[in-house]
Design a protein around this motif. Sequence first.
Motif, short mmCIF file in Angstrom:
data_model
loop_
_atom_site.label_atom_id
_atom_site.label_comp_id
_atom_site.label_asym_id
_atom_site.label_seq_id
_atom_site.Cartn_x
_atom_site.Cartn_y
_atom_site.Cartn_z
N SER A 34 0.84 -1.20 0.00
CA SER A 34 0.00 0.00 0.00
C SER A 34 0.88 1.26 0.00
O SER A 34 0.63 2.20 -0.74
N GLY A 52 -0.89 4.41 -1.34
CA GLY A 52 -2.20 4.19 -0.71
C GLY A 52 -2.18 4.51 0.77
O GLY A 52 -1.23 5.12 1.28
N ASP A 57 -8.88 1.20 -1.79
CA ASP A 57 -8.07 2.12 -0.99
C ASP A 57 -8.78 3.48 -0.93
O ASP A 57 -9.52 3.84 -1.83
N HIS A 88 -7.55 -3.59 -1.55
CA HIS A 88 -6.86 -4.39 -0.55
C HIS A 88 -7.72 -5.59 -0.18
O HIS A 88 -8.90 -5.43 0.12
#
Lengths: 474, 271
Positions: free
Chosen positions: A209, A214, A323, A331
């Motif tokens: 991420s 993210g 996200d 995710h």
Amino acid sequence: MDRADVLVVGGGVMGAAVAARLSQTTARVLLVEEQDDLAEGASKANAGIATSFYGRPGTLEARLIAESNPRWEDLCGRLDVPYRRIGAVMLAVGPREAAGLPAVYEAIVAHGARAELVTAEQARDLEPLITGDCAGGISLPDEGIIDPMRLTVAYAELAARNGATIERSRRVTGFSVADGEVNEAETTGGPVRVTFVVNAAGLFADEVSRMAGGESFRMWPRQGQYWILDRAFGSRLRRLVYPIPMEHTRGAQVVPTTNGSVLLGPSAADTELRLDKATDLATLRWLLEQTRKLVPDVSDAYAIKTYAGNRPAGDEIFRARFDHNIRNLIHVGSRSAGVSVSPALGDHVLGLLRDAGLAAIDRAEAGDAIPTVPRLLNAADPEELPSLDPRYRHVVCACEQVTAVEISAALESRVPATSIDGVRKRTRATGGRCQGSVCMVGVAFLVSQHTGQPPECIRHGGFGGTLGVGHADY
Amino acid sequence: MPTTEAKIAVVGAGLAGLTLASELAQETSALVIDRLPMYGGVLGYEHPLVRTLARRCEAVRVEFHLATTATRWEGHRVLLVGPTGIRWTPATRLLIATGTRPSTQAEMGISGERLAGVLPAPVAIHLAEAEVTLGHRVTVVGWGNWANRTLEAIRHHGAHTACIPLSDAPGVADGFDESWPGWYPVRVEGRSRVERLILAKDGAEHVIECDAVILAAKPRPLRNVDGAIWPDSPSATFIQPVAESLTAEEVVEAAKKAAAELGSRAAMGSR
Ligand SMILES: Cc1cc2nc3c(=O)[nH]c(=O)nc-3n(C[C@H](O)[C@H](O)[C@H](O)COP(=O)(O)OP(=O)(O)OC[C@H]3O[C@@H](n4cnc5c(N)ncnc54)[C@H](O)[C@@H]3O)c2cc1C
Ligand SMILES: Cc1cc2nc3c(=O)[nH]c(=O)nc-3n(C[C@H](O)[C@H](O)[C@H](O)COP(=O)(O)OP(=O)(O)OC[C@H]3O[C@@H](n4cnc5c(N)ncnc54)[C@H](O)[C@@H]3O)c2cc1C
């Protein structure tokens, strides 16, 4: 440059399940896994319970579990994965625990799971090996057991057969991001142009991420250790046996497996070491004590092996959503129930992608099954096997009754085993009572034949370890 | 596969199995099963004692099923898997003479992950005999037959060798570069390959740096026929002499004794 409508990062059970579903559509799917095989993270280190309830009722996780549970028989039939709906009995030991049973029962039925309060006597009918101190319990008929490694590999195999690309030993190292969207992923195998990214990196989901710009969330390992007991004990046990759950854990359980052995565990300890999968004697002893309270016959005299796995714990225990910052990043992750949600996870993620504009149309000709490989171990009529394939006459692993057929199938599939551990994951060879002391050489020979590597280079153990360090020429 | 109903089935054509069959086949029909294509077990078919016993078996018409694995026992029939097919084969009694294996990492109570370089002695011996270099610093846990055979197999590979004999008898672990009598292995550490073996003694720890750990200690009976795993399995008898260090004569002796007991029981008509 590689191009993917959907890039799945991570080849655990969740990434593989998503890839399997997406592969049945017109979307072009690429799954990359940094390790040299699938299911090298939490997905190989869990108990293989396909549970009928987990988490808080009403959450997405609980909903996906409820959607998944009725599907197991059909799914596992199509994917040639061992599954048995054996049911669980949750035990109250002593009067104090018995007093708490109704509340636990209410919490379980709030999930929509089937459950029934039972007397100690009824509990003993369900599982004769339970403790004499049982003061009542809850019967949970829809709890089941599955082989999580076979499941993960089968999802990937289905995806590959439907045209998805599954790349192992390929790690995502970064992304290029513009205007709140990822448009390219950098990997150790070159860049990939992407339309969507599914972050299924388990314990490393936070890193992925972060690399993609993210959300910044934190993941940490919640370690769980297990004993594996012999099939000779397993043959006496009929059901899963659970303690009364505590607030943050379900506690140490007695878990029959689909290959007949029994697991005792898991423990639960939050740690900082993501790659540490070491067991320790104090914890193992504690597991024996705890499970002996449920099933007194449990004993380390039956022990074959111990192991540990790391649950991908995080500030959010379950994710299957976009996200908040990056528009095309999804995710998926689950601390404790990734196996149990996997049948319905693909549909859910496909729905998210379609809502976000991905034109992924179901292809009528896409497959929903992989070929079945009959196994000697559970063949009801073993005498007939050689007429299917004469190589059934050659047993390689005697403990687990694995023949050359099962091993060759593992080495010749679309997502083949390339290591001793890869063969073990797919066939159980080397995973039995003697832990390969009789058959590992034979397995190494077959791997060597298929991969063309000399025996010393054959992978064994984690992270690229090999059988030997060189060849003695003199 | 047998055409007549066999009385006893012996699993394992090592010294124990050959002794049993040659003794018992004088009274009753016997078949001997071995997963390897040759009899002899760990000693190999050229060993003089093996040859003598094999000749004796032939003389009393023992039926051999080589390259055949016994996989399941149901009390009156054994599932044999071999070159001529997969067959449930009737037998009134199953004699398990499948030899021994070293204890596994878990059985030894050695904690830590499953790391490359940690191998059971039988695997290590095979690989070393195929000229695979197991490591540059090889630690062998144990001092008996497996440990000696391992040392022999790797001797010319030039590795530094350490022995954790688990015994402090004099003369034990001769031939190793170093030896740690009285110490017990508790943990393996490393990232992909084993890098360290941690030893303990009276609360103290010692670290051995090594890239191979060979498990050659605490032999256990090798049991791999489902239905004949525990001593109380119906109609099964286990003839598996277990000791850290054994001689061929001791094994033959034990098998003869077992054969005599079985023979007298058969004579009394009991099962
Ligand atoms: C002890 C224990 C017991 C459990 N019991 C159960 C149970 O009984 N039932 C149940 O349903 N669930 C159980 N779970 C939970 C379940 O195992 C997990 O929820 C599930 O395995 C998570 O799957 P995953 O695919 O998200 O993660 P993982 O299996 O960890 O897969 C993530 C993958 O991503 C890869 N990766 C990471 N970073 C990158 C990168 N940058 N590039 C490429 N690849 C990358 C990793 O190598 C890894 O293979 C248990 C877990 C543990 C540890
Ligand atoms: C490594 C080692 C080296 C030794 N070296 C010597 C020595 O040099 N000199 C000496 O005097 N003594 C030696 N000994 C001691 C002693 O001679 C041996 O222990 C003895 O020969 C073992 O005989 P056995 O019949 O019990 O077992 P084994 O010789 O091990 O025979 C067991 C047989 O059973 C077979 N088998 C196993 N499972 C199955 C199955 N499911 N179906 C069919 N077949 C199966 C195996 O293939 C094997 O052939 C050694 C022992 C060991 C362990």
